[in-house]
Design a protein around this motif. Sequence first.
Motif, PDB file in Angstrom:
ATOM      1  N   ALA A   1       0.845  -1.196   0.000  1.00 17.57           N
ATOM      2  CA  ALA A   1       0.000   0.000   0.000  1.00 17.57           C
ATOM      3  C   ALA A   1       0.878   1.244   0.000  1.00 17.57           C
ATOM      4  O   ALA A   1       1.887   1.316   0.699  1.00 17.57           O
ATOM      5  CB  ALA A   1      -0.910  -0.008   1.220  1.00 17.57           C
ATOM      6  N   GLY A   2       0.478   2.221  -0.804  1.00 21.54           N
ATOM      7  CA  GLY A   2       1.212   3.471  -0.875  1.00 21.54           C
ATOM      8  C   GLY A   2       2.306   3.502  -1.914  1.00 21.54           C
ATOM      9  O   GLY A   2       2.996   4.511  -2.058  1.00 21.54           O
ATOM     10  N   THR A   3       2.479   2.400  -2.650  1.00 18.07           N
ATOM     11  CA  THR A   3       3.484   2.381  -3.712  1.00 18.07           C
ATOM     12  C   THR A   3       3.143   3.430  -4.763  1.00 18.07           C
ATOM     13  O   THR A   3       1.994   3.535  -5.196  1.00 18.07           O
ATOM     14  CB  THR A   3       3.550   0.995  -4.383  1.00 18.07           C
ATOM     15  N   GLU A   4       4.137   4.218  -5.170  1.00 16.75           N
ATOM     16  CA  GLU A   4       3.914   5.264  -6.162  1.00 16.75           C
ATOM     17  C   GLU A   4       3.407   4.670  -7.481  1.00 16.75           C
ATOM     18  O   GLU A   4       3.908   3.624  -7.924  1.00 16.75           O
ATOM     19  CB  GLU A   4       5.210   6.031  -6.431  1.00 16.75           C
ATOM     20  N   PRO A   5       2.426   5.326  -8.126  1.00 12.62           N
ATOM     21  CA  PRO A   5       1.898   4.817  -9.399  1.00 12.62           C
ATOM     22  C   PRO A   5       2.985   4.617 -10.454  1.00 12.62           C
ATOM     23  O   PRO A   5       2.922   3.682 -11.259  1.00 12.62           O
ATOM     24  CB  PRO A   5       0.900   5.906  -9.828  1.00 12.62           C
TER      25      PRO A   5
ATOM     26  N   GLU B   1       9.090  -7.190  -4.016  1.00 14.12           N
ATOM     27  CA  GLU B   1      10.544  -7.053  -4.118  1.00 14.12           C
ATOM     28  C   GLU B   1      10.922  -5.872  -5.006  1.00 14.12           C
ATOM     29  O   GLU B   1      11.866  -5.125  -4.706  1.00 14.12           O
ATOM     30  CB  GLU B   1      11.175  -8.336  -4.678  1.00 14.12           C
ATOM     31  N   PHE B   2      10.175  -5.681  -6.078  1.00 13.48           N
ATOM     32  CA  PHE B   2      10.455  -4.574  -6.997  1.00 13.48           C
ATOM     33  C   PHE B   2      10.258  -3.226  -6.301  1.00 13.48           C
ATOM     34  O   PHE B   2      11.076  -2.309  -6.454  1.00 13.48           O
ATOM     35  CB  PHE B   2       9.539  -4.675  -8.215  1.00 13.48           C
TER      36      PHE B   2
ATOM     37  N   SER C   1      12.673   1.604  -4.022  1.00 13.93           N
ATOM     38  CA  SER C   1      12.787   2.539  -2.906  1.00 13.93           C
ATOM     39  C   SER C   1      14.233   2.636  -2.424  1.00 13.93           C
ATOM     40  O   SER C   1      14.733   3.731  -2.126  1.00 13.93           O
ATOM     41  CB  SER C   1      11.875   2.086  -1.760  1.00 13.93           C
ATOM     42  N   CYS C   2      14.917   1.507  -2.361  1.00 16.69           N
ATOM     43  CA  CYS C   2      16.310   1.483  -1.938  1.00 16.69           C
ATOM     44  C   CYS C   2      17.182   2.256  -2.926  1.00 16.69           C
ATOM     45  O   CYS C   2      18.041   3.050  -2.526  1.00 16.69           O
ATOM     46  CB  CYS C   2      16.791   0.035  -1.829  1.00 16.69           C
TER      47      CYS C   2
ATOM     48  N   ARG D   1      20.336   6.859  -4.639  1.00 16.30           N
ATOM     49  CA  ARG D   1      20.555   7.906  -5.640  1.00 16.30           C
ATOM     50  C   ARG D   1      20.721   9.265  -4.953  1.00 16.30           C
ATOM     51  O   ARG D   1      21.576  10.071  -5.342  1.00 16.30           O
ATOM     52  CB  ARG D   1      19.368   7.961  -6.612  1.00 16.30           C
ATOM     53  N   ALA D   2      19.905   9.516  -3.942  1.00 15.93           N
ATOM     54  CA  ALA D   2      20.018  10.774  -3.202  1.00 15.93           C
ATOM     55  C   ALA D   2      21.369  10.874  -2.502  1.00 15.93           C
ATOM     56  O   ALA D   2      21.992  11.939  -2.472  1.00 15.93           O
ATOM     57  CB  ALA D   2      18.878  10.885  -2.184  1.00 15.93           C
TER      58      ALA D   2
END
Length: 232
Positions: A58-62, A120-121, A126-127, A132-133
């Motif tokens: 839940a809450g995964t970006e579209p 997993e994706f 997210s990782c 990247r940041a």
Amino acid sequence: MEFSRYNSSHSAAPSAPELPPDSYDHQYHQPQQSYYGQPQAPASRPSSSNWQSGGFPAGTEPGVVRAFQMVDRDRSGFIDEHELQQALSSGYKRFNLRTIRLLMFLFKNPHDSLRIGPAEFAALWSCLAHWRAIFERFDRDRSGKIDSMELRDALYSLGYAVPPSVFQVLISKYDNGGGKAELDFDSFVECLMIVKGLTDKFKEKDKGYTGSARLSYDSFLCMVIPFLVSYD
């Protein structure tokens, strides 16, 4: 066979839990002995209300969902290494296949070692966004690459105080032939996968979180070989 992360000349732990990005300045300029060995409560399995349709948390970006679905052409709900490589290129860059395979190994689907699913994706994406940041923060000249000292600082900001002797071995792979190591984001991720992966595997054997572990020769090979073999 017994391994310890301590010796008489280096008392700092070579690894620690990941730290939030804003903790870097305090952690690096005022070094303290840091340990990965604080036991953590086991993660509880999310309830059905914490998942959205398609198997994503839940809450995964579209955009993350779309990136997965675009390459899942057979609509199996799983993607292989080549599909993952294609999916990540839409949001990051085209990673080499070795990096992709390391990512799949560390974000392994417990039911299918050759493919990953939505959960997993989403965790992998997210990782990578977090890393990247970190990469961009330490790429101070905005060259798209970081040198060995910037890599050292980036690893430290993530909680990995890699001993100098180990760090030299680690960066030797990225030496451009002139005695200077430079890493683009692909190489940076590969490097982090090795450090994070081996640290996590060691922690599995260090049940008491003491900084030392006793393991068999077979266990040692199973721990290390996946990070040494060439996938190119």
